[in-house]
Structure formats: C-alpha cells, structure tokens
Write an enzyme that holds these catalytic residues in place. Structure first.
Site, PDB file in Angstrom:
ATOM      1  N   TYR A 250      78.602 -30.423 -29.962  1.00 49.69           N
ATOM      2  CA  TYR A 250      78.842 -29.047 -29.515  1.00 49.69           C
ATOM      3  C   TYR A 250      78.012 -28.083 -30.372  1.00 49.69           C
ATOM      4  O   TYR A 250      77.279 -27.236 -29.839  1.00 49.69           O
ATOM      5  CB  TYR A 250      80.334 -28.714 -29.637  1.00 49.69           C
ATOM      6  CG  TYR A 250      80.629 -27.244 -29.479  1.00 49.69           C
ATOM      7  CD1 TYR A 250      80.438 -26.607 -28.259  1.00 49.69           C
ATOM      8  CD2 TYR A 250      81.077 -26.477 -30.558  1.00 49.69           C
ATOM      9  CE1 TYR A 250      80.684 -25.253 -28.115  1.00 49.69           C
ATOM     10  CE2 TYR A 250      81.328 -25.122 -30.418  1.00 49.69           C
ATOM     11  CZ  TYR A 250      81.127 -24.514 -29.195  1.00 49.69           C
ATOM     12  OH  TYR A 250      81.367 -23.173 -29.056  1.00 49.69           O
TER      13      TYR A 250
HETATM   14  O1  LIG Z   1      84.394 -21.121 -34.323  1.00 50.43           O
HETATM   15  C1  LIG Z   1      83.907 -21.676 -33.388  1.00 50.43           C
HETATM   16  O2  LIG Z   1      82.757 -21.491 -33.093  1.00 50.43           O
HETATM   17  C2  LIG Z   1      84.688 -22.667 -32.582  1.00 50.43           C
HETATM   18  O3  LIG Z   1      86.058 -22.395 -32.743  1.00 50.43           O
HETATM   19  C3  LIG Z   1      86.918 -23.317 -32.144  1.00 50.43           C
HETATM   20  O4  LIG Z   1      86.809 -24.552 -32.814  1.00 50.43           O
HETATM   21  P1  LIG Z   1      87.817 -24.858 -33.990  1.00 50.43           P
HETATM   22  O5  LIG Z   1      87.640 -23.909 -35.113  1.00 50.43           O
HETATM   23  O6  LIG Z   1      87.676 -26.308 -34.283  1.00 50.43           O
HETATM   24  O7  LIG Z   1      89.235 -24.516 -33.333  1.00 50.43           O
HETATM   25  P2  LIG Z   1      90.484 -25.426 -32.989  1.00 50.43           P
HETATM   26  O8  LIG Z   1      90.116 -26.580 -32.178  1.00 50.43           O
HETATM   27  O9  LIG Z   1      91.517 -24.535 -32.452  1.00 50.43           O
HETATM   28  O10 LIG Z   1      90.945 -25.963 -34.424  1.00 50.43           O
HETATM   29  C4  LIG Z   1      91.423 -25.063 -35.410  1.00 50.43           C
HETATM   30  C5  LIG Z   1      91.756 -25.799 -36.669  1.00 50.43           C
HETATM   31  O11 LIG Z   1      92.858 -26.676 -36.440  1.00 50.43           O
HETATM   32  C6  LIG Z   1      92.545 -27.991 -36.886  1.00 50.43           C
HETATM   33  N1  LIG Z   1      93.274 -28.941 -36.019  1.00 50.43           N
HETATM   34  C7  LIG Z   1      92.905 -29.117 -34.739  1.00 50.43           C
HETATM   35  C8  LIG Z   1      93.590 -29.982 -33.928  1.00 50.43           C
HETATM   36  C9  LIG Z   1      94.668 -30.693 -34.431  1.00 50.43           C
HETATM   37  O12 LIG Z   1      95.317 -31.505 -33.736  1.00 50.43           O
HETATM   38  N2  LIG Z   1      95.024 -30.485 -35.712  1.00 50.43           N
HETATM   39  C10 LIG Z   1      94.361 -29.638 -36.546  1.00 50.43           C
HETATM   40  O13 LIG Z   1      94.718 -29.488 -37.731  1.00 50.43           O
HETATM   41  C11 LIG Z   1      91.041 -28.096 -36.823  1.00 50.43           C
HETATM   42  O14 LIG Z   1      90.564 -29.034 -37.745  1.00 50.43           O
HETATM   43  C12 LIG Z   1      90.620 -26.670 -37.191  1.00 50.43           C
HETATM   44  O15 LIG Z   1      90.558 -26.551 -38.571  1.00 50.43           O
HETATM   45  C13 LIG Z   1      86.597 -23.473 -30.668  1.00 50.43           C
HETATM   46  O16 LIG Z   1      87.346 -24.516 -30.082  1.00 50.43           O
HETATM   47  C14 LIG Z   1      85.138 -23.694 -30.415  1.00 50.43           C
HETATM   48  O17 LIG Z   1      84.892 -23.660 -29.022  1.00 50.43           O
HETATM   49  C15 LIG Z   1      84.395 -22.584 -31.113  1.00 50.43           C
HETATM   50  O18 LIG Z   1      83.067 -22.617 -30.882  1.00 50.43           O
END
Ligand SMILES: O=C(O)[C@H]1O[C@H](OP(=O)(O)OP(=O)(O)OC[C@H]2O[C@@H](n3ccc(=O)[nH]c3=O)[C@H](O)[C@@H]2O)[C@H](O)[C@@H](O)[C@@H]1O
Length: 438
Positions: A250
């Site tokens: 991504y």
């Molecule tokens: O900043 C960005 O550019 C990105 O932000 C998000 O990605 P992400 O930060 O990974 O967001 P989430 O998927 O909501 O995860 C948030 C946090 O929760 C954590 N997480 C996720 C899933 C889970 O089951 N448990 C958990 O602790 C992840 O490691 C992360 O630290 C979006 O999903 C992406 O599309 C976007 O581009």
C-alpha cells in the site's frame, strides 16, 4: 449416450456422440429435419439478441475495465441527456469565482466529507465512485444519499474508465480534481495486491492522462499517505525525510503515486499537490480501520488484538480527525495554482507540492482503546499481540509546519473529542435496526 462416468477429464475433449446424429450419411429425413430445427432455433436466438440491443436505453452501457482483483465485476451506466443535466447541475458553482471540482472516491470516508464541505461553501462538486465491496457498500450508499441531499451527484464508474473521464471533462470544464479514490488499508495489501496496483497506480495514471490532455488542465490535489515514511525512524516525520523504505505494498503504491505526480508535473505542466494523511478517523469512517472495528467488537464483547512492538514497545498513531483533514484539503485546493500545459504540452513550470496532514500528537493504540472503553462504558477484552509482519509500522508522528505555513492548516481536535463524535455517530447509525453490523 454420454455418461458422466465416461466423460474424459480433459475439457474440450468430450467425444460428441450426439453430434454424429447430425452428420452421419445414412440419416436421411431425420438429418434434414434436425437441420431445419437448428436453423429455426438459430434465427430465434439471433432475433432475441437483436431485440435486446434495440431495446437498450439511449445512454451508453460501459463495462468498466476488467478488474481482476474484485470478485464482482461491475457494469456502469452513464451517458444520455438526463445524466448530463445532473452532472452539470451538480458541478455548477453558486458564484462565478467558485471552484468546479471533480471528487474521485466521493462515496468514501474522506470523499464524502470533502464533497459536502465544498458544496456547502458554494463550490460546484461532481463525485465519481465505483462503490466497490472492499467494505460494506451499504455504508457508501448511505453516504451517497447524504450527499444527494446537499446537491452532490455521484457518477458510478471507475477511474480506470478513460471514456467516462473524458466524457465528464467534455460536459464540465473542471478547474480542480480532488483525487481520493484509492485502495486503502495497510494490511489488506498482502491479501489482494492487485487491487492496489489497479486503483492506486493504473487508476491514477489514467486520471492524469485525461487531465493532461484536456483544456484547460485542472489543478489536482490527491491523497498520499503517512505510510510512505515506512521504516523512517526520524520523528516527527517531515516532508524532507526519506520515503524510500515502504513497509507495505500500500505504502509503495502511494509512494509510486508521488513519483508519478512528479513526472506529470515535469512533462505536462500539471499542478499537483499530494497530501499525506495520518490515520484519519471520525463519523462515517471506514469499517476496516482499527478504531471502527474495535468499537464494534467491544460492544459485542469480542476480543480485540492490540499490537505491541518488540520488548513491549508502544505502537502509536498520529490519529487525525476528519474535520481537520477536510480543512487541509480545502486549503490545498484554494492555494493550488493553475496547471500550465495546454494541448497536452507544458507551457511553463507548474506547482508540485507534498504536505503532511497529521495531528502532531501520537497516541498509543492501548490509549485509543481506553478512550473507547470510557465512551462506550464497556470494558474491552484485550489480547496484546506482537505487531505482525503485515505492513504496519510502529509509530507515526507528523511535522505539520509546512502545511501550517502554506495552507493555514491547524488541527484542533484531540483524540478524545474526535472519538466522542465518532461514537455518537456510530451508536446512532447502527441503532437504526435496518443497518446490520456484521
Ligand atoms: O496514515 C495513513 O496513511 C494510513 O492510516 C491508516 O492505517 P493505520 O494507521 O494502519 O490505521 P489502522 O488500520 O486503523 O490501525 C491503527 C493502529 O491500530 C493497530 N492495530 C490494528 C489492527 C488491530 O487488530 N490491532 C491493532 O493494534 C495498528 O497497528 C495501528 O497502529 C489507514 O488504514 C490507511 O489507509 C492510511 O493510509
């Protein structure tokens, strides 16, 4: 007779015993009778096809470019005078100095909020969205209904459909494109890599190809991602830091987008602004994001996985509230200079920018869960897990001084206040018995 047991395993090699019935010499009258029957049926079949085409409506029925990454291949209907009238009406600005914006991914989370904000302040807005099934399409339909009430029409189609994009520019001379259509999600890229290439690379190039060739060329503002910082450890992340170590496909496709933007700016004079969004959240958000499915699972009493880095290291995100992101998007549109090309040729240097749009205060994921527990008044069943090797990075933190200076960007919503608004929306949206939470 062909029995199921005697069918050869290689397709196409079925012995057509029945066919000899038509072609044996000694068949006589039976042969003629069968031939006549075949002819009659062939005519009937052709007539049916003819009737089908004659009865097709005037608007062109275009099949979107085959998307190998999607289970459901879609047909989109567009065209015709009534359709053009809707397109024009939606894209008409209230005053002559208003912008005329094509918003791609308008039924998406950020797309809906940006479209509605533009329309409310008097700009002309036309949306386009392919309503794919990456997450519950009924949420996208609900956002579409919301936009319709504010006078924004969303054309159903794919940004890979060149003919459709050309048609839209033929009907409306857009001054700006807000390009938010994308395959989002960091972890899903390991499951379905093709969908990222299809939307974030092929789709973006297709859009830029059309934008470079129309007159006047629009200015383009588009969604990059904080994930381009990948394994960068220097914090807070500044636009000047390295972005050549993506941790997920991504992120790699978003970084590729930034390079592609450079090329189209350099060769064709397109004005391009990339916005690196930092984990955007809020009402009408994306169900694939942690804050959203944590809420759902906490309410259901289901266990949630909370990631932590090696040696109990904290995993944190610079969560950014949707209204702050919308202000950043509008600021980028308002300060975007005109593209300089015409007739597909560059006539002078054009603007090329990349901005961080974050909140500047990272919050550990465990703290996000504690806030949700307080707001939902339900204790979460926490399962602390080692951060899987699935594209996630440990930490994000935006330096926003460049966006502050150039766009007047100044986030004002902390995670506690933003989640409060999200939870209020969530409970309201899903308490309406009609909307099932899967
Ligand atoms: O900043 C960005 O550019 C990105 O932000 C998000 O990605 P992400 O930060 O990974 O967001 P989430 O998927 O909501 O995860 C948030 C946090 O929760 C954590 N997480 C996720 C899933 C889970 O089951 N448990 C958990 O602790 C992840 O490691 C992360 O630290 C979006 O999903 C992406 O599309 C976007 O581009």
């Amino acid at each position: 007779m062909l029995h199921i047991d005697s069918a050869p395993s290689t397709p196409g090699k079925v012995k057509m015993e029945k066919s000899s019935y038509f072609f044996t010499r000694g068949g006589g009258a039976r042969w003629h009778y069968s031939l006549a029957k075949l002819t009659v049926w062939s005519f009937a079949f052709l007539a049916l096809i003819l009737i089908f085409f004659l009865r097709s409506p005037a608007p062109s029925t275009i099949t979107s470019a085959a998307d190998p990454s999607r289970r459901s291949l879609r047909n989109y209907n567009w065209g015709g005078s009534a359709w053009e009238k809707r397109v024009r009406a939606s894209a008409r600005a209230r005053s002559s100095n208003g912008l005329t914006v094509l918003v791609t991914g308008a039924a998406g989370f950020v797309g809906t909020h940006v479209s509605s904000a533009l329309k409310r302040r008097g700009d002309g807005v036309l949306g386009i969205d392919n309503f794919n099934d990456y997450y519950d399409p009924s949420l996208k339909r609900a956002r579409q209904a919301l936009l319709e009430r504010t006078g924004v029409f969303i054309v159903e189609g794919d940004i890979n459909d060149e003919a459709l994009l050309r048609k839209l520019f033929e009907v409306v001379p857009f001054t700006h494109v807000m390009h938010l259509a994308a395959q989002a999600g960091v972890r899903y890229a390991m499951e379905n890599p093709g969908s990222y290439v299809h939307s974030n690379i092929a789709g973006f190039v297709n859009l830029l190809e059309v934008c470079k060739s129309v007159n006047p060329q629009p200015a383009i503002v588009w969604a990059s991602s904080s994930s381009v910082y990948g394994l960068n450890t220097k914090v807070p992340f500044s636009e000047k830091d390295r972005t050549d170590q993506p941790a997920s496909l991504y992120a790699a496709t978003k970084k590729a987008g930034e390079e592609i933007a450079h090329t189209y700016n350099h060769i064709y004079g397109l004005s391009l602004t990339g916005l690196r969004f930092f984990t955007v959240y809020g009402p009408w958000g994306r169900p694939d994001m942690a804050y959203f499915f944590f809420t759902k699972d906490i309410l259901k009493g289901k266990q949630i996985a909370i990631f932590e880095a090696a040696n109990h290291g904290t995993v944190a995100r610079d969560f950014t509230y949707i209204d702050d992101i919308v202000k950043g998007c509008l600021g980028a549109l308002d300060t975007a200079e005109k593209s300089t090309g015409s007739g597909g040729k560059k006539r002078g240097p054009a603007q090329l920018r990349v901005f961080n749009l974050g909140n500047t205060s990272p919050v550990p994921v465990s703290e996000l869960v504690s806030i949700l527990e307080r707001l939902l008044k339900v204790k979460a069943k926490r399962n602390i897990m080692k951060l899987p090797r699935n594209g996630d990075v440990q930490y994000t933190h935006a330096n926003i001084s460049y966006a502050q200076r150039e766009l007047g960007y100044k986030p004002t919503t902390d995670l506690q206040s933003g989640l409060k608004k999200f939870v209020r929306w969530y409970l309201n949206y899903y308490s309406d018995g009609k909307k099932a939470v899967e």
